[in-house]
Design a protein around this motif. Structure first.
Motif, PDB file in Angstrom:
ATOM      1  N   ASN A 113       0.836  -1.205   0.000  1.00  0.00           N
ATOM      2  CA  ASN A 113       0.000   0.000   0.000  1.00  0.00           C
ATOM      3  C   ASN A 113       0.871   1.255   0.000  1.00  0.00           C
ATOM      4  N   PHE A 114       0.261   2.372  -0.378  1.00  0.00           N
ATOM      5  CA  PHE A 114       0.943   3.665  -0.442  1.00  0.00           C
ATOM      6  C   PHE A 114       1.425   4.063   0.950  1.00  0.00           C
ATOM      7  N   PRO A 115       2.613   4.654   1.122  1.00  0.00           N
ATOM      8  CA  PRO A 115       3.561   5.030   0.079  1.00  0.00           C
ATOM      9  C   PRO A 115       4.578   3.949  -0.284  1.00  0.00           C
ATOM     10  N   PHE A 116       4.598   2.823   0.512  1.00  0.00           N
ATOM     11  CA  PHE A 116       5.672   1.848   0.311  1.00  0.00           C
ATOM     12  C   PHE A 116       5.588   1.150  -1.043  1.00  0.00           C
ATOM     13  N   ASN A 117       4.370   0.981  -1.579  1.00  0.00           N
ATOM     14  CA  ASN A 117       4.253   0.253  -2.848  1.00  0.00           C
ATOM     15  C   ASN A 117       4.698   1.083  -4.053  1.00  0.00           C
ATOM     16  N   THR A 118       5.102   2.346  -3.821  1.00  0.00           N
ATOM     17  CA  THR A 118       5.643   3.147  -4.941  1.00  0.00           C
ATOM     18  C   THR A 118       7.116   2.799  -5.188  1.00  0.00           C
ATOM     19  N   ALA A 119       7.760   2.097  -4.229  1.00  0.00           N
ATOM     20  CA  ALA A 119       9.166   1.697  -4.404  1.00  0.00           C
ATOM     21  C   ALA A 119       9.223   0.521  -5.377  1.00  0.00           C
ATOM     22  N   VAL A 120      10.156   0.580  -6.331  1.00  0.00           N
ATOM     23  CA  VAL A 120      10.297  -0.497  -7.312  1.00  0.00           C
ATOM     24  C   VAL A 120      11.751  -0.938  -7.387  1.00  0.00           C
ATOM     25  N   LYS A 121      11.942  -2.123  -7.923  1.00  0.00           N
ATOM     26  CA  LYS A 121      13.294  -2.683  -8.097  1.00  0.00           C
ATOM     27  C   LYS A 121      13.663  -2.586  -9.572  1.00  0.00           C
ATOM     28  N   ILE A 122      14.888  -2.122  -9.856  1.00  0.00           N
ATOM     29  CA  ILE A 122      15.371  -2.014 -11.234  1.00  0.00           C
ATOM     30  C   ILE A 122      16.255  -3.235 -11.506  1.00  0.00           C
ATOM     31  N   SER A 123      16.118  -3.836 -12.684  1.00  0.00           N
ATOM     32  CA  SER A 123      16.803  -5.113 -12.957  1.00  0.00           C
ATOM     33  C   SER A 123      18.326  -5.006 -12.964  1.00  0.00           C
ATOM     34  N   THR A 124      18.883  -3.782 -13.039  1.00  0.00           N
ATOM     35  CA  THR A 124      20.346  -3.635 -12.989  1.00  0.00           C
ATOM     36  C   THR A 124      20.876  -3.606 -11.551  1.00  0.00           C
ATOM     37  N   MET A 240      13.651  25.573   4.964  1.00  0.00           N
ATOM     38  CA  MET A 240      12.232  25.613   4.608  1.00  0.00           C
ATOM     39  C   MET A 240      11.618  24.205   4.494  1.00  0.00           C
ATOM     40  N   MET A 241      12.299  23.197   5.009  1.00  0.00           N
ATOM     41  CA  MET A 241      11.887  21.807   4.836  1.00  0.00           C
ATOM     42  C   MET A 241      10.655  21.464   5.669  1.00  0.00           C
ATOM     43  N   PRO A 242       9.505  21.182   5.052  1.00  0.00           N
ATOM     44  CA  PRO A 242       8.335  20.786   5.855  1.00  0.00           C
ATOM     45  C   PRO A 242       8.635  19.496   6.614  1.00  0.00           C
ATOM     46  N   GLY A 243       8.358  19.494   7.913  1.00  0.00           N
ATOM     47  CA  GLY A 243       8.575  18.285   8.711  1.00  0.00           C
ATOM     48  C   GLY A 243      10.028  18.027   9.043  1.00  0.00           C
ATOM     49  N   SER A 244      10.950  18.726   8.396  1.00  0.00           N
ATOM     50  CA  SER A 244      12.402  18.687   8.625  1.00  0.00           C
ATOM     51  C   SER A 244      13.056  17.312   8.427  1.00  0.00           C
ATOM     52  N   MET A 245      12.295  16.315   8.005  1.00  0.00           N
ATOM     53  CA  MET A 245      12.848  14.975   7.770  1.00  0.00           C
ATOM     54  C   MET A 245      12.626  14.551   6.324  1.00  0.00           C
ATOM     55  N   ILE A 246      13.600  13.798   5.790  1.00  0.00           N
ATOM     56  CA  ILE A 246      13.400  13.167   4.485  1.00  0.00           C
ATOM     57  C   ILE A 246      13.190  11.668   4.707  1.00  0.00           C
ATOM     58  N   HIS A 247      12.486  11.021   3.784  1.00  0.00           N
ATOM     59  CA  HIS A 247      12.131   9.610   3.905  1.00  0.00           C
ATOM     60  C   HIS A 247      12.416   8.915   2.578  1.00  0.00           C
ATOM     61  N   PHE A 248      12.869   7.664   2.611  1.00  0.00           N
ATOM     62  CA  PHE A 248      12.886   6.883   1.377  1.00  0.00           C
ATOM     63  C   PHE A 248      12.937   5.384   1.661  1.00  0.00           C
ATOM     64  N   SER A 249      12.446   4.615   0.675  1.00  0.00           N
ATOM     65  CA  SER A 249      12.400   3.155   0.770  1.00  0.00           C
ATOM     66  C   SER A 249      13.048   2.558  -0.462  1.00  0.00           C
ATOM     67  N   GLY A 250      13.802   1.479  -0.264  1.00  0.00           N
ATOM     68  CA  GLY A 250      14.436   0.821  -1.400  1.00  0.00           C
ATOM     69  C   GLY A 250      14.829  -0.594  -1.023  1.00  0.00           C
ATOM     70  N   PHE A 251      15.571  -1.240  -1.912  1.00  0.00           N
ATOM     71  CA  PHE A 251      15.919  -2.646  -1.748  1.00  0.00           C
ATOM     72  C   PHE A 251      17.428  -2.783  -1.516  1.00  0.00           C
ATOM     73  N   ASP A 252      17.848  -2.543  -0.258  1.00  0.00           N
ATOM     74  CA  ASP A 252      19.272  -2.571   0.099  1.00  0.00           C
ATOM     75  C   ASP A 252      19.839  -3.976  -0.097  1.00  0.00           C
ATOM     76  N   ASN A 253      21.049  -4.056  -0.663  1.00  0.00           N
ATOM     77  CA  ASN A 253      21.653  -5.357  -0.984  1.00  0.00           C
ATOM     78  C   ASN A 253      21.879  -6.239   0.226  1.00  0.00           C
ATOM     79  N   ASP A 254      22.150  -5.623   1.388  1.00  0.00           N
ATOM     80  CA  ASP A 254      22.470  -6.451   2.551  1.00  0.00           C
ATOM     81  C   ASP A 254      21.219  -7.020   3.224  1.00  0.00           C
ATOM     82  N   ARG A 255      20.040  -6.652   2.737  1.00  0.00           N
ATOM     83  CA  ARG A 255      18.791  -7.229   3.257  1.00  0.00           C
ATOM     84  C   ARG A 255      18.010  -7.777   2.070  1.00  0.00           C
ATOM     85  N   SER A 256      18.538  -8.821   1.503  1.00  0.00           N
ATOM     86  CA  SER A 256      18.056  -9.345   0.222  1.00  0.00           C
ATOM     87  C   SER A 256      16.557  -9.619   0.234  1.00  0.00           C
ATOM     88  N   GLY A 257      15.879  -9.073  -0.800  1.00  0.00           N
ATOM     89  CA  GLY A 257      14.455  -9.342  -0.958  1.00  0.00           C
ATOM     90  C   GLY A 257      13.558  -8.535  -0.043  1.00  0.00           C
TER      91      GLY A 257
END
Length: 352
Positions: A113-124, A240-257
């Protein structure tokens, strides 16, 4: 609140055919010898003709053909100020800074579900983020090393997370052991990429050993998806950063899958880059960095992509080598360019 900015217009002038790429470059998930914080301070502010050259772009199509589109920039007010960075306290650590503050997302209700399902894996081997019903934003170096397109980018695919079918349906049985079977592991629906856009500034930057400023690319999927995607926004300054925090999700190599989420504050910035200590490992490169903000009188969070995670960098600070995790900011010009790639015109790109 979000600070809207008037966005300049990017219009295509001419498109040329180029030779097909060789697709022989080795994919490098960590870049070396790039322009760091002090180097950024010394860079001259690009002129309008420089920007037109840097924002011209290559498009590679799935059949291996390639074009170069030259662009013009309209309605831009050049800022004569230096490429200033805010000096902050220095730290000298690694990609994981102190205690590892990453969260693996196991719950399928969150994962799909949103927002986590917007993260995708690139085949490279990288990550990316959905920015329209058929476009993905990622890092340019996941596809091109500055001289040539990487191996595997000729038949590029994007993996969208999906729920596994219940009760071992026909599809699951047919695929046999190939599917990840353990709970909490996402399975992927792989989609072919129809075309890839990379700004010319990336080729110039890497081959000329300068900045990461243009380390971003947009992939157009062969088939649209039906899930919610993340909106683009123009990156504000740290103050001027709203919330003062940045967020991101991805597929780190050391936590496979696993899908890995993190958030942090930003330590330093230049006109085009954020320097931060969000814990990340290779594989999460290309993730969309977003802000979230509670809108007045609304219960839901509003989220917008304001940068692309470029990876871990050693940079010069006051004559010493320091390391940061670096992100490419979505400036008004980059917003205009990415928006133009999505829509094919400037109609929906006037307000950031």
């Amino acid at each position: 609140t979000w600070h809207l900015k008037k966005v300049p217009q990017i219009v295509s002038e001419r498109t040329f055919s180029l030779d097909s790429p060789r697709f022989e470059a080795k994919a490098e998930l960590e870049l070396n010898s790039v322009c760091g914080i002090e180097c950024q301070r010394r860079l001259p502010v690009p002129s309008l003709s420089d920007l037109k050259d840097l924002l011209s772009y290559e498009t590679v199509f799935e059949n291996g053909t390639r074009t170069l589109t030259e662009v013009n920039v309209l309605g831009l007010v050049l800022d004569p100020s230096r490429n200033a960075t805010a000096r902050r306290s220095s730290r000298k650590k690694r990609q994981i800074y102190g205690t590892d503050s990453r969260f693996s997302i196991y719950d399928k209700r969150f994962m799909t579900n949103f927002p986590f399902n917007t993260a995708v894996k690139i085949s490279t081997g990288c990550s990316g983020v959905l920015i329209s019903s058929k476009h993905v934003l990622t890092a340019a170096h996941c596809l091109h090393n500055g001289q040539d397109y990487v191996k595997g980018s000729k038949r590029l695919r994007v993996g969208l997370m999906k729920m596994k079918s219940r009760g071992g349906g026909r599809k699951q049985r047919r695929s046999g052991r190939k599917k990840e079977s353990s709970d909490g592991m996402p399975s992927f629906q792989w989609t072919r990429v129809k075309s890839t856009h990379i700004p010319k500034g990336w080729f110039k930057g890497v081959s000329g050993d300068v900045a990461l400023d243009y380390d971003y690319a947009v992939l157009e999927l062969k088939r649209p998806h039906k899930r919610k995607y993340m909106e683009l926004g123009i990156s504000p300054t740290i103050k001027m950063m709203p919330g003062s925090m940045i967020h991101f999700s991805g597929f780190d190599n050391d936590r496979s899958g696993q899908l890995v989420y993190r958030f942090c504050s930003i330590s330093d910035e230049s006109n085009d880059l954020f320097y931060q200590y969000c814990d990340a490992e290779p594989g999460s490169t290309g993730s969309g960095i977003y802000l979230r903000l509670k809108e007045p009188n609304r219960k839901k969070w509003k989220r917008k992509i304001i940068a692309v995670y470029s990876g871990h960098q050693w940079v010069d600070v006051d004559g010493e080598q320091q390391d940061y995790n670096v992100a490419v900011r979505i400036t008004p010009l980059k917003y205009a360019q990415i928006c133009f790639w999505i829509h094919g015109n400037n109609g929906n790109c006037t307000q950031g």
